[in-house]
Design an enzyme around this catalytic site. Structure first.
Site, PDB file in Angstrom:
ATOM      1  N   HIS A   1       0.869  -1.181   0.000  1.00 41.39           N
ATOM      2  CA  HIS A   1       0.000   0.000   0.000  1.00 41.39           C
ATOM      3  C   HIS A   1       0.911   1.238   0.000  1.00 41.39           C
ATOM      4  O   HIS A   1       2.021   1.190   0.528  1.00 41.39           O
ATOM      5  CB  HIS A   1      -0.829  -0.055   1.286  1.00 41.39           C
ATOM      6  CG  HIS A   1      -1.896   0.986   1.394  1.00 41.39           C
ATOM      7  ND1 HIS A   1      -1.653   2.281   1.786  1.00 41.39           N
ATOM      8  CD2 HIS A   1      -3.235   0.922   1.197  1.00 41.39           C
ATOM      9  CE1 HIS A   1      -2.780   2.956   1.823  1.00 41.39           C
ATOM     10  NE2 HIS A   1      -3.759   2.159   1.462  1.00 41.39           N
TER      11      HIS A   1
ATOM     12  N   ASP B   1       2.892  -4.610   8.088  1.00 42.67           N
ATOM     13  CA  ASP B   1       1.693  -3.790   7.927  1.00 42.67           C
ATOM     14  C   ASP B   1       0.505  -4.745   8.020  1.00 42.67           C
ATOM     15  O   ASP B   1       0.213  -5.487   7.082  1.00 42.67           O
ATOM     16  CB  ASP B   1       1.761  -3.091   6.570  1.00 42.67           C
ATOM     17  CG  ASP B   1       0.437  -2.446   6.179  1.00 42.67           C
ATOM     18  OD1 ASP B   1      -0.566  -2.615   6.901  1.00 42.67           O
ATOM     19  OD2 ASP B   1       0.407  -1.780   5.127  1.00 42.67           O
TER      20      ASP B   1
ATOM     21  N   GLN C   1      -4.677  -5.198   6.803  1.00 43.54           N
ATOM     22  CA  GLN C   1      -5.650  -6.105   6.180  1.00 43.54           C
ATOM     23  C   GLN C   1      -5.599  -7.510   6.775  1.00 43.54           C
ATOM     24  O   GLN C   1      -6.321  -8.393   6.320  1.00 43.54           O
ATOM     25  CB  GLN C   1      -5.402  -6.193   4.667  1.00 43.54           C
ATOM     26  CG  GLN C   1      -5.574  -4.886   3.939  1.00 43.54           C
ATOM     27  CD  GLN C   1      -7.013  -4.394   3.919  1.00 43.54           C
ATOM     28  OE1 GLN C   1      -7.954  -5.154   4.174  1.00 43.54           O
ATOM     29  NE2 GLN C   1      -7.202  -3.128   3.611  1.00 43.54           N
TER      30      GLN C   1
ATOM     31  N   LYS D   1     -10.661  -0.718  10.266  1.00 41.71           N
ATOM     32  CA  LYS D   1     -10.877  -1.893   9.419  1.00 41.71           C
ATOM     33  C   LYS D   1     -11.266  -3.102  10.262  1.00 41.71           C
ATOM     34  O   LYS D   1     -11.536  -4.186   9.753  1.00 41.71           O
ATOM     35  CB  LYS D   1      -9.611  -2.200   8.622  1.00 41.71           C
ATOM     36  CG  LYS D   1      -9.248  -1.078   7.639  1.00 41.71           C
ATOM     37  CD  LYS D   1      -8.040  -1.434   6.822  1.00 41.71           C
ATOM     38  CE  LYS D   1      -7.387  -0.242   6.180  1.00 41.71           C
ATOM     39  NZ  LYS D   1      -8.005   0.191   4.925  1.00 41.71           N
TER      40      LYS D   1
ATOM     41  N   CYS E   1      -4.786   2.630  -3.605  1.00 43.12           N
ATOM     42  CA  CYS E   1      -3.530   3.109  -2.983  1.00 43.12           C
ATOM     43  C   CYS E   1      -2.417   2.103  -3.184  1.00 43.12           C
ATOM     44  O   CYS E   1      -1.578   1.901  -2.293  1.00 43.12           O
ATOM     45  CB  CYS E   1      -3.722   3.416  -1.505  1.00 43.12           C
ATOM     46  SG  CYS E   1      -4.852   4.758  -1.201  1.00 43.12           S
TER      47      CYS E   1
END
Ligand code: PMP
Length: 406
Positions: free
Chosen positions: A123, A200, A203, A226, A364
């Site tokens: 991202h 990261d 997600q 999220k 993104c």
């Protein structure tokens, strides 16, 4: 007891509405998930009864708000398996967490000619902060390639680790492709060379249990919004020794022990990295979201989403001209796709008319789009509250797109 998605859906008031006269099919949870009643109520209760600024007040309301805020930190620690609550830094979101590491750890540890290793599926928020650091320091950004399914090329990754690598920064799960990266292997290979790893997890946490102790990663970043919590709040987990050695990156109240015009003594972690009044209601709502996820359970979430992913993949491929981008084995519940003769933006607009909310664009992740030779995709992303009706509505909508556009 078998999983009852209709019961889950009832906990999300926003899902119970019509959009343009059609039942809402919300398929954009990778961008931001909807919020259960428990989260909305927890925020409302704080502001209705227990709100004041935290950490500084001796009076009852301030103490209550402080307790609620710090209880969320402890819940977060437990949720991700961190050893100590002080390893949990509250930030605005994944983006801010990565910028914090780049600007604090990065500025201290990355110099001219050093390398930062990322992957081709990141991202923008796990690319640009490192690029900025590289520009400032004269360092080099290395990018591990991905294959045609969107899986990371691990041989190439291993060969890109060098004596100059100062940090590895990799998404746990890709937002544009759904790829789940072999993060244990990434951490192991990096640590063999003494290189710290930032994951990261924006997600990952909505779909699977994350245990930072088992992963042995050095930093883990994710966002509340999220994960069924409010927006404006996120988490940077960092190993205590690393956080303690890092300089603060923003100055202000809360991050100090004492200030004179000549000198300032910084506070302990995590407060050293939490300058200013935080999003108190956001953190409390986030704690309620963690409780909610624990109650539903990741086993149920994962099983339900994978069943829907299978159903949705087959249904999408039944629409003539549809091609799915991102087919790595074991991927998360994200369906990025393109359709012959239809621009993703037009797909999104027509679907909206049918009550179907999908994201269209580059997500993104422009380098991912470039890798697959498309300017954009349409993306349906699933959460635990989705059902087969949502996917049926998507497929009906795509047939309509074909009628109108092709
Ligand atoms: N990384 C990934 C993989 C993401 O999907 C996102 C959000 N789309 C981010 C980072 C940035 O998260 P936030 O906007 O919450 O800071």
């Amino acid at each position: 007891m078998s999983f009852d998605v209709e019961r889950i859906r009832k906990e999300f008031p926003v899902l119970d509405q019509e959009i343009h006269g059609k039942p809402l099919a919300f398929l954009d949870s990778a961008a931001s998930s909807q919020k259960p009643r428990a989260v909305i109520d927890a925020i409302s209760a704080l502001y209705s009864r227990d709100y004041a600024n935290i950490h500084r007040g001796v009076y009852e309301l301030s103490q209550r708000a402080t307790r609620a805020f710090e209880a969320s930190r402890e819940k977060t620690r437990r949720f991700i398996g961190a050893a100590e609550a002080k390893e949990i830094v509250f930030v605005r979101g994944t983006t801010e967490a990565i910028n914090l590491v780049a600007q604090s750890f990065g500025r201290e540890n990355v110099g001219e000619g050093d390398e930062i290793l990322i992957t081709h599926m990141e991202h923008h928020s796990n690319i640009v902060p490192w690029q900025m650091l590289c520009r400032e320091k004269g360092a080099v950004l290395r990018v591990a390639p991905i294959d045609d399914r969107g899986a990371l090329d691990m041989e190439a990754f291993a060969s890109l680790l060098s004596d100059r690598t100062r940090i590895v920064a990799v998404s746990h799960v890709s937002n544009a492709l759904g790829t789940v990266n072999p993060v244990e292997e990434i951490v192991r290979l990096s640590h063999e060379r003494g290189v710290p790893v930032l994951l990261d997890g924006a997600q990952a946490v909505p779909h699977q249990r994350v245990d930072v102790a088992a992963l042995d990663c050095d930093f883990y970043a994710f966002s509340s919004h999220k994960l069924f919590g409010p927006s404006g709040i996120g988490v940077l987990y960092g190993k205590k020794e690393l956080l303690e050695a890092m300089p603060p990156w923003q100055g202000g109240g809360e991050m100090i022990l004492s200030v004179t015009f000549e000198d300032t003594v910084y506070n302990e972690i995590p407060h050293k990295f939490e300058a200013g009044t935080p999003d108190i209601g956001g953190v409390v709502g986030f704690g309620a979201a963690l409780d909610w996820v624990e109650e539903v359970g990741y086993d149920a979430i994962h099983a339900h989403e994978q069943e829907l992913l299978e159903y949705g993949t087959e249904a999408l491929l039944s629409v003539p001209g549809v091609r799915i981008i991102g087919t790595a084995p074991g991927k998360a519940a994200v369906l990025s796709f393109v359709m012959d003769d239809a621009h993703p933006h037009d797909i999104g607009t027509i679907l909206d008319g049918e009550g179907v909310a999908v994201r269209t664009g580059h997500h993104c992740a422009q380098p991912v789009m470039a890798r697959f030779g498309v300017p954009a995709t349409a993306r349906a992303s699933l959460a635990v509250y989705n059902n087969q009706r949502d996917l049926d509505a998507l497929v009906r909508g795509l047939h309509k797109v074909r009628e109108v556009l092709t």
